[in-house]
Motif scaffolding. Structure first.
Motif, short mmCIF file in Angstrom:
data_model
loop_
_atom_site.label_atom_id
_atom_site.label_comp_id
_atom_site.label_asym_id
_atom_site.label_seq_id
_atom_site.Cartn_x
_atom_site.Cartn_y
_atom_site.Cartn_z
N MET A 3 0.94 -1.28 -0.13
CA MET A 3 -0.07 -0.23 0.12
C MET A 3 0.94 1.39 0.19
O MET A 3 1.84 1.21 0.60
CB MET A 3 -0.73 0.10 1.11
N GLU A 7 -2.78 5.96 -0.04
CA GLU A 7 -3.83 4.82 -0.08
C GLU A 7 -4.20 4.66 1.40
O GLU A 7 -5.24 4.65 1.86
CB GLU A 7 -3.55 3.63 -0.66
N LEU A 11 -7.63 5.43 3.48
CA LEU A 11 -8.39 4.30 4.18
C LEU A 11 -8.50 4.92 5.45
O LEU A 11 -9.68 4.59 6.10
CB LEU A 11 -7.54 2.92 3.79
N TYR A 77 -4.14 -3.14 7.52
CA TYR A 77 -5.21 -3.33 6.55
C TYR A 77 -4.90 -4.79 5.51
O TYR A 77 -3.62 -4.82 5.10
CB TYR A 77 -5.27 -2.39 5.81
N ASP A 79 -7.12 -7.76 3.02
CA ASP A 79 -8.24 -8.43 2.47
C ASP A 79 -9.61 -7.34 2.58
O ASP A 79 -10.57 -7.62 2.95
CB ASP A 79 -8.69 -9.76 3.23
N LYS A 80 -9.15 -6.06 2.17
CA LYS A 80 -10.21 -4.77 2.41
C LYS A 80 -10.89 -4.74 3.97
O LYS A 80 -11.87 -4.34 4.04
CB LYS A 80 -11.13 -5.08 1.41
N LYS A 81 -9.96 -5.06 4.90
CA LYS A 81 -10.46 -4.78 6.32
C LYS A 81 -9.24 -4.52 6.90
O LYS A 81 -8.22 -4.98 6.97
CB LYS A 81 -11.01 -6.19 6.81
N TRP A 82 -9.43 -3.80 8.05
CA TRP A 82 -8.55 -3.57 9.21
C TRP A 82 -8.59 -4.46 10.32
O TRP A 82 -9.57 -4.86 10.85
CB TRP A 82 -8.81 -2.02 9.82
N GLU A 90 -11.75 -7.72 13.76
CA GLU A 90 -11.99 -6.42 13.01
C GLU A 90 -12.08 -5.21 13.52
O GLU A 90 -12.69 -5.18 14.64
CB GLU A 90 -13.23 -6.87 11.99
#
Length: 111
Positions: A3, A7, A11, A77, A79-82, A90
């Motif tokens: 990243m 970016e 996010l 971050y 798989d599109k999650k924190w 999560e």
């Protein structure tokens, strides 16, 4: 692919904005007593009992760090999650729960 700093900030700022908006809504609807201090890379929530939750961006690591009464947590971050770096919890459900435990405030945040 790694990243970029840009970016990361986009996010993280999106997450900060969602939390701020939800807290402001709770202040209006639940007569919650919360002070919000957003400054630079830090979002600080101060509650009626004097406790705080501090969320900050760690740019060099591309992590979000969360400090609550129950301890400190680091979120990365993936798989599109924190996700928490220790136990993959999560971020958003965790922060909603932490705010509720510390202040009794129920937040509604759409992931």
């Amino acid at each position: 692919m790694a990243m970029t700093d840009t970016e990361f900030h986009q996010l993280a700022d999106e997450m900060f904005g969602k939390i701020e908006n939800a807290v402001e809504k709770a202040i209006d609807e639940q007569d919650a007593d919360v002070d919000i201090n957003a400054s630079g890379n830090v979002l600080q929530l101060s509650f009626e009992d004097g406790s705080q939750i501090v969320i900050n961006k760690q740019e060099p690591l591309h992590e979000i760090w969360l400090a609550t009464k129950s301890g400190g947590y680091h979120f990365n971050y993936a798989d599109k999650k924190w996700l928490d770096t220790r136990n993959s919890i999560e971020f958003m459900p965790f922060v909603i729960d932490a705010i509720n435990k510390q202040s009794g405030i129920m937040l509604e945040i759409n992931a």
